[in-house]
Scaffold this motif. Structure first.
Motif, PDB file in Angstrom:
ATOM      1  N   ASN A  40       0.750  -1.304  -0.185  1.00 14.58           N
ATOM      2  CA  ASN A  40       0.162  -0.055   0.054  1.00 14.58           C
ATOM      3  C   ASN A  40       0.747   1.191  -0.002  1.00 14.58           C
ATOM      4  O   ASN A  40       0.329   2.148  -0.399  1.00 14.58           O
ATOM      5  CB  ASN A  40      -0.922  -0.094   1.317  1.00 14.58           C
ATOM      6  N   MET A  41       2.210   1.262   0.561  1.00 17.02           N
ATOM      7  CA  MET A  41       2.883   2.309   0.512  1.00 17.02           C
ATOM      8  C   MET A  41       3.423   2.563  -1.032  1.00 17.02           C
ATOM      9  O   MET A  41       3.548   3.542  -1.552  1.00 17.02           O
ATOM     10  CB  MET A  41       4.368   2.124   1.242  1.00 17.02           C
ATOM     11  N   GLU A  42       3.624   1.466  -1.642  1.00 20.13           N
ATOM     12  CA  GLU A  42       3.842   1.492  -3.112  1.00 20.13           C
ATOM     13  C   GLU A  42       2.837   2.119  -3.964  1.00 20.13           C
ATOM     14  O   GLU A  42       2.854   2.743  -5.062  1.00 20.13           O
ATOM     15  CB  GLU A  42       4.441   0.035  -3.708  1.00 20.13           C
ATOM     16  N   LYS A  43       1.753   1.690  -3.820  1.00 25.18           N
ATOM     17  CA  LYS A  43       0.267   2.178  -4.403  1.00 25.18           C
ATOM     18  C   LYS A  43       0.443   3.549  -4.140  1.00 25.18           C
ATOM     19  O   LYS A  43      -0.392   4.178  -5.068  1.00 25.18           O
ATOM     20  CB  LYS A  43      -0.805   1.371  -3.561  1.00 25.18           C
ATOM     21  N   ARG A  44       0.670   4.207  -3.130  1.00 23.03           N
ATOM     22  CA  ARG A  44       0.644   5.634  -2.835  1.00 23.03           C
ATOM     23  C   ARG A  44       2.079   6.151  -3.342  1.00 23.03           C
ATOM     24  O   ARG A  44       2.177   7.487  -2.942  1.00 23.03           O
ATOM     25  CB  ARG A  44       0.467   5.837  -1.407  1.00 23.03           C
ATOM     26  N   ASN A  45       2.864   5.613  -3.871  1.00 22.89           N
ATOM     27  CA  ASN A  45       4.133   6.018  -4.422  1.00 22.89           C
ATOM     28  C   ASN A  45       4.993   6.877  -3.364  1.00 22.89           C
ATOM     29  O   ASN A  45       5.489   8.073  -3.229  1.00 22.89           O
ATOM     30  CB  ASN A  45       4.000   7.448  -5.562  1.00 22.89           C
ATOM     31  N   SER A  46       4.714   6.387  -2.055  1.00 22.17           N
ATOM     32  CA  SER A  46       5.487   6.914  -0.704  1.00 22.17           C
ATOM     33  C   SER A  46       6.818   6.768  -1.117  1.00 22.17           C
ATOM     34  O   SER A  46       7.265   5.668  -1.336  1.00 22.17           O
ATOM     35  CB  SER A  46       4.783   6.092   0.517  1.00 22.17           C
TER      36      SER A  46
END
Ligand SMILES: NC(=O)c1ccc[n+]([C@@H]2O[C@H](COP(=O)([O-])OP(=O)(O)OC[C@H]3O[C@@H](n4cnc5c(N)ncnc54)[C@H](OP(=O)(O)O)[C@@H]3O)[C@@H](O)[C@H]2O)c1
Length: 329
Positions: A175-181
């Motif tokens: 989910n961090m990847e999904k948010r480009n975090s």
């Protein structure tokens, strides 16, 4: 040096001196939690953070210090923390951060950690996973959104998860990847000679996903020092106070711990230092979180940094793990 972390669990003036001593000896990373010190009691809730706060104020400035704290999750053993139902949602996380900042007398937390998952899974001495009949309501995406907002606000600089499973860690990462975090994720889990369950799933995640990993409970609450086998443990020593119930009374655990102590003696090294040096030699470990009750323990444990384990010692250690795998879950 900076290779270890000192946890603050004492609540008196000696603890402040211990913190000064740790800092003077190269420790720059301090880990605490809203619910500390241990043993966990309603009457001492927040005291460790308050103590660190007083120390920081007295010292003036904290730029050389990395400060980590934790928000409790839901648990029947802390009914005084948000009624024991503290899901990692917006209201609870914001309230936990604000209260910790106040107690710590600072305006930012370097690493804000979720002390344990807010869903039904296996952590804190629970060995296997049971599919829950009725799950707690949890929402990792919502949790992550709040944590990222707290970073954006400057109140926390990064965040972490503790006592997590491989599924939990990968769900945060996905989910961090999904948010480009661009945020970094830290994991703080138990890891010691008696509990290498990390190696089953999380170690690979930590290595391949480039995660910061803090090993907690390096001495399995002190049993790996050997002091409970040679009669040198004080009545006040943690396991003599029975804070952990029956966890440390298992025959397999005691047998394995005694075997590790014997390996150290056979190789002419100190068991405590062997246990810590073993962790320091693990490539997935970023820092070892030591807990000490006095200055001599601190000095002794810090000297583990100078201990190198030979191939023969590692072989002997791995043989015991094969014989008695992970007796301390
Ligand atoms: N995220 C989590 O859920 C979690 C859980 C556990 C710990 N932690 C973190 O990790 C820190 C360390 O954990 P821990 O305190 O359980 O670590 P530990 O290394 O497993 O146990 C530390 C205890 O062992 C004894 N000890 C330490 N050094 C010694 C020495 N040289 N000789 C003899 N006895 C010695 C001391 O207790 P006595 O003097 O009473 O014997 C000390 O408090 C905690 O304070 C906390 O910051 C986090």
């Amino acid at each position: 040096m900076g290779c270890m972390t000192l946890s603050a669990r004492k609540t008196d003036i000696d603890a402040v001196k211990l913190l000064d001593h740790a800092l003077a000896n190269g420790i720059c990373f301090f880990d605490t939690a809203e619910m500390y010190p241990t043993p966990i009691r309603e009457s001492t809730y927040g005291s460790s953070e308050e103590l660190i706060g007083k120390w920081l104020r007295k010292k003036g400035g904290r730029s050389e210090i990395t400060l980590a704290t934790k928000a409790s999750g839901p648990a029947a053993f802390v009914p005084w923390i948000r009624s024991g139902k503290s899901r990692h949602n917006r209201a609870n996380l914001i309230s936990a951060v604000e209260s910790s900042l106040k107690r710590l007398q600072t305006d930012y937390i370097d690493i804000f950690q979720l002390h344990w998952p807010d869903r039904a899974t296996n952590f804190f001495n629970v060995r296997g996973f049971k599919v829950p009949k009725k799950d707690l309501t949890f929402d990792i995406e919502d949790t992550l959104d709040v944590l990222m907002e707290l970073v954006a606000s400057g109140k926390i600089r990064s965040f972490g998860i503790c006592n997590e499973t491989a599924w939990g860690a990968m769900t945060f990462i996905k989910n961090m990847e999904k948010r480009n975090s661009n945020d970094t994720l830290a994991i703080q889990n138990p890891y010691n000679l008696l509990n290498r369950s990390l190696e089953v799933g999380l170690s690979e995640i930590i290595a391949r996903e480039d995660i910061t990993f803090f090993a907690h409970s390096p001495l399995a609450s002190g049993i790996l020092t050997g002091k409970y086998f040679n009669g040198s443990a004080l009545a006040s020593s943690r396991l003599n106070q029975n804070h952990h119930g029956d966890v440390f009374k298992s025959p397999a655990l005691l047998k394995a711990a005694e075997k590790y102590v014997t390996i150290a003696k056979n190789h002419g090294i100190d068991p405590t230092q062997m246990a810590i040096a073993w962790l320091l030699s693990q490539p997935v470990v970023t820092s070892v979180i030591i807990g000490v009750t006095n200055r001599s323990q601190l000095t002794h444990n810090l000297n583990s940094c100078d201990v190198t384990l030979t191939r023969e010692i590692i072989k002997d250690i791995d043989r015991i793990q094969q014989e008695i795998p992970n007796p301390c879950p």
